[in-house]
Design a protein around this motif. Structure first.
Motif, PDB file in Angstrom:
ATOM      1  N   GLY A 285       0.803  -1.209   0.000  1.00  0.00           N
ATOM      2  CA  GLY A 285       0.000   0.000   0.000  1.00  0.00           C
ATOM      3  C   GLY A 285       0.838   1.261   0.000  1.00  0.00           C
ATOM      4  N   ALA A 286       1.903   1.261   0.804  1.00  0.00           N
ATOM      5  CA  ALA A 286       2.777   2.431   0.863  1.00  0.00           C
ATOM      6  C   ALA A 286       3.464   2.668  -0.477  1.00  0.00           C
ATOM      7  CB  ALA A 286       3.812   2.252   1.967  1.00  0.00           C
ATOM      8  N   ALA A 287       3.960   1.594  -1.093  1.00  0.00           N
ATOM      9  CA  ALA A 287       4.654   1.730  -2.370  1.00  0.00           C
ATOM     10  C   ALA A 287       3.725   2.240  -3.465  1.00  0.00           C
ATOM     11  CB  ALA A 287       5.274   0.399  -2.776  1.00  0.00           C
ATOM     12  N   CYS A 288       2.502   1.693  -3.513  1.00  0.00           N
ATOM     13  CA  CYS A 288       1.535   2.140  -4.527  1.00  0.00           C
ATOM     14  C   CYS A 288       1.136   3.590  -4.285  1.00  0.00           C
ATOM     15  CB  CYS A 288       0.302   1.244  -4.507  1.00  0.00           C
ATOM     16  SG  CYS A 288       0.598  -0.429  -5.133  1.00  0.00           S
ATOM     17  N   GLY A 289       0.903   3.945  -3.022  1.00  0.00           N
ATOM     18  CA  GLY A 289       0.510   5.313  -2.708  1.00  0.00           C
ATOM     19  C   GLY A 289       1.578   6.315  -3.077  1.00  0.00           C
ATOM     20  N   GLN A 290       2.816   5.994  -2.784  1.00  0.00           N
ATOM     21  CA  GLN A 290       3.896   6.922  -3.113  1.00  0.00           C
ATOM     22  C   GLN A 290       4.090   7.046  -4.620  1.00  0.00           C
ATOM     23  OE1 GLN A 290       6.933   5.152  -0.473  1.00  0.00           O
ATOM     24  NE2 GLN A 290       6.946   7.105   0.613  1.00  0.00           N
ATOM     25  N   SER A 291       3.902   5.958  -5.344  1.00  0.00           N
ATOM     26  CA  SER A 291       4.023   6.028  -6.797  1.00  0.00           C
ATOM     27  C   SER A 291       2.930   6.914  -7.396  1.00  0.00           C
ATOM     28  CB  SER A 291       3.946   4.623  -7.411  1.00  0.00           C
ATOM     29  OG  SER A 291       5.075   3.864  -7.045  1.00  0.00           O
ATOM     30  N   LEU A 292       1.699   6.773  -6.899  1.00  0.00           N
ATOM     31  CA  LEU A 292       0.609   7.621  -7.381  1.00  0.00           C
ATOM     32  C   LEU A 292       0.828   9.078  -6.993  1.00  0.00           C
ATOM     33  CD1 LEU A 292      -2.388   5.259  -6.572  1.00  0.00           C
ATOM     34  CD2 LEU A 292      -1.502   5.819  -8.854  1.00  0.00           C
TER      35      LEU A 292
END
Length: 312
Positions: A148-155
């Motif tokens: 979740g953290a990785a996806c959120g930061q990418s977005l």
């Protein structure tokens, strides 16, 4: 000293893992025997997935850990015979795959790709379908673990305002982090696009239901690459039919493969993908499994050790 490692995961993946895991262990200086024929009483480690054959862990009296090749552990964590330490898969390849799937489907919704693709068949010049900029499209993520953290930061790097919710409060650059009941409500109320990346536990089962779906903006969209049990299926279908939710892209389900009679297959506002949002890739998963075993051999607690009380 040679350590004995039993492979008890998907038999179809054995030809790949029987090469990749020994190579990764050798690179870390670990003398080992990695086999499908190690006796339970001799096994120091079990490389495991629910698609293997073990259901009773009682005979594994010597095992130092059960090393799961799956990120989700809900199918094993409640097993009363499991007294050994359990680890879950945290793998850079798995994380990157999830980032790519989530980003692709968020952009599909954000850019209105479906409208433009549909207009091709009727030669319609859909020039009025112009998306806002990413900065004007709020996205929420339920679940702020590694994925979740990785996806959120990418977005967030693409310009989307990202809000995230987790059971315990976190601080993650680029994400407005929330927790608790009020935080969940705030996340849902602000989500034009909602992404579910929670583990399935007693607390998260059916977290999207008739009540919580009503909190979302009308016409919101949902991505679920997390766990099928996070959504009450009947409630989601009702919300889609009423227009409360405009579309749902679902990669995980309570029963897999998704049964052919299931209404998700034929629903015009549902996209079904076959649990491929973040497939485990042998090359990187083997390295992650070897790193976990190496940490135990050094007497360290690996970061992917499962907390039985939390369920992940």
């Amino acid at each position: 000293m040679t350590i004995e490692i039993l492979y008890d995961a998907n038999p179809r993946e054995w030809p790949a893992y029987k090469q990749a895991i020994p190579a990764a262990l050798k690179a870390r200086g670990i003398d080992h025997n990695f086999s499908r024929a190690v006796l339970p009483s001799d096994a120091d480690y079990v490389v495991y997935s629910p698609s293997g054959g073990i259901h009773d862990f009682t005979p594994f009296t010597r095992a130092r850990a059960i090393v799961s090749l799956w990120a989700g552990v809900e199918k094993i964590v409640g097993n009363e015979t499991l007294t050994q330490p359990l680890t879950r898969m945290i793998d850079p390849g798995l994380t990157q795959g999830m980032i790519e799937w989530v980003t692709g489907h968020v952009l599909r919704y954000h850019l209105g790709m479906d409208v433009h693709l549909a207009s091709q068949s009727g030669d319609v010049w859909a020039e009025d379908v112009i998306p806002p900029l990413a900065s004007e499209r709020p996205v929420s993520i339920l679940g702020l673990g590694a994925l979740g953290a990785a996806c959120g930061q990418s977005l967030a790097r693409l310009g989307f305002p990202v809000m995230g919710w987790s059971r315990s409060h976190k601080s993650i650059p680029g994400i407005a982090c929330t927790s608790g009941a009020n935080g969940l409500k705030k996340c849902l109320q602000g989500a034009e696009i909602l992404i579910l990346l929670l583990p399935e536990t007693r607390e998260t089962h059916n977290i999207l239901n008739a009540q919580t779906l009503k909190l979302m903006p009308q016409g919101a969209r949902i991505l679920n690459p997390g766990r099928g049990g996070l959504i009450n299926d009947d409630a989601l279908l009702a919300a889609l039919d009423s227009g409360q939710i405009a579309h749902a892209t679902l990669d995980v389900f309570r029963e897999e493969p998704l049964p052919k009679p299931h209404p998700y297959w034929a629903h015009p506002q549902v996209t079904v993908t076959p649990h491929i949002a973040s497939a485990t890739r042998t090359s990187t998963a083997a390295i992650a499994a070897a790193e976990t075993i190496a940490a135990f051999e050094r007497g360290e607690t690996p970061p992917n050790l499962v907390d039985r009380n939390l369920g992940y």
